[in-house]
Design an enzyme around this catalytic site. Structure first.
Site, mmCIF file in Angstrom:
data_model
loop_
_atom_site.group_PDB
_atom_site.id
_atom_site.type_symbol
_atom_site.label_atom_id
_atom_site.label_comp_id
_atom_site.label_asym_id
_atom_site.label_seq_id
_atom_site.Cartn_x
_atom_site.Cartn_y
_atom_site.Cartn_z
ATOM 1 C CB SER A 1 -1.620 -0.314 1.417
ATOM 2 O OG SER A 1 -1.862 0.843 0.863
ATOM 3 C CE1 TYR B 1 0.502 5.114 -5.947
ATOM 4 C CE2 TYR B 1 -0.170 5.744 -3.969
ATOM 5 C CZ TYR B 1 0.791 5.070 -4.592
ATOM 6 O OH TYR B 1 1.646 4.401 -3.581
ATOM 7 C CE LYS C 1 -0.224 1.768 -3.985
ATOM 8 N NZ LYS C 1 -0.465 1.016 -3.725
#
Length: 272
Positions: A134, A148, A152
């Site tokens: 992660s 992004y 995550k």
């Protein structure tokens, strides 16, 4: 005792460094990459201890084939490391549909397909460790990396749920949370959206806030990752670097304070 490890994104960055570290200490590694030729030198150096596999994690069928091939070849899978992924740089408004969808496709669905492929194997053998790469940006956010961040945060929710579901099968799940490291993640591995001039100030502030000291040395993560996969009771979350944990503490302190400010409103909204 040596382990059998399946790792995605082994052509460079963390994946490459960690794959070599596993092989160097005597583990068996199924190393995957989109371009299998990037793994030739590993095969030449470590011989039968490494199984190079061509894999685009976006392709669910390929993911299942790759995991099953590794398990069949080595006889078991002790550890699966979902490392493949990349960063999309750009504000939320700037991200195109294709860029946004592809970011989620690789970082979330690619990880999901490999995880789903590994679970039946690990359930049958009664043990296993799934390591999801992660990011601290799955715990708190930065501007210019919104899609992004979203990918995550999705990995965090998926993996925390998974850990609860599979614990009874002897399968552990760990979210590895690196802060910035001096890999190619922000270089040629990344994608940059087309700029909108209105966000130049936001991007300047973002870039001005980044210091060289904020980036760790990728090679320095090797002892930590070896320790993690050797843990009998590995943690759900595992920070890498000196920046992530202190920042997370500050962020969560502020979040809790804000939640507490509206605690009476929340309670009243329950209705009974």
């Amino acid at each position: 005792m040596s382990k059998t490890i399946f790792i995605t994104g082994a052509s460079r960055g963390f994946g490459r460094i960690w794959a070599e570290a596993f092989l160097e200490r005597g583990d068996k590694v199924a190393a995957t990459a989109r371009n299998i030729e990037t793994l030739n030198d590993l095969k030449e150096k470590y011989g039968d201890a490494v199984l190079p596999i061509q894999l685009n994690v976006d392709n669910r069928h390929q993911a299942f084939d790759a995991v099953n091939k590794a398990a069949s070849h080595f006889g078991s899978l002790d550890v699966v490391i979902n490392n493949a992924g990349y960063g999309l740089f750009g504000t939320i408004e700037e991200a195109s549909e294709e860029e946004a969808r592809q970011q989620i496709e690789t970082n979330v669905f690619g990880l999901l397909w490999v995880t789903q492929a590994a679970l039946p194997i690990m359930r049958k053998q009664g043990h296993g460790h799934i390591v999801q790469l992660s990011s601290v940006l799955g715990i708190f956010t930065l501007p210019v990396l919104g899609i992004y961040n979203a990918s995550k945060f999705a990995v965090e929710g998926l993996s925390e749920t998974l850990a609860q579901e599979v614990k009874g099968f002897g399968i552990n799940v760990t979210l590895v949370e690196p802060n910035g490291f001096s890999t190619d993640w922000g270089g040629s591995s990344s994608i940059h959206s087309q700029s909108i001039e209105a966000y130049d100030g936001v991007k300047k502030a973002f870039n001005d806030g980044i210091t060289d000291d904020a980036f760790g040395l990728p090679e320095a993560t090797v002892p930590a990752i070896l320790k993690l996969i050797d843990e009998k009771n590995p943690p759900l979350r595992y920070f890498l670097g000196k920046v992530g944990l202190p920042t997370a503490k500050e962020v969560y302190k502020a979040r809790i304070a804000e939640w507490e400010q509206y605690a009476d409103v929340a309670t009243a909204a329950h209705g009974k």
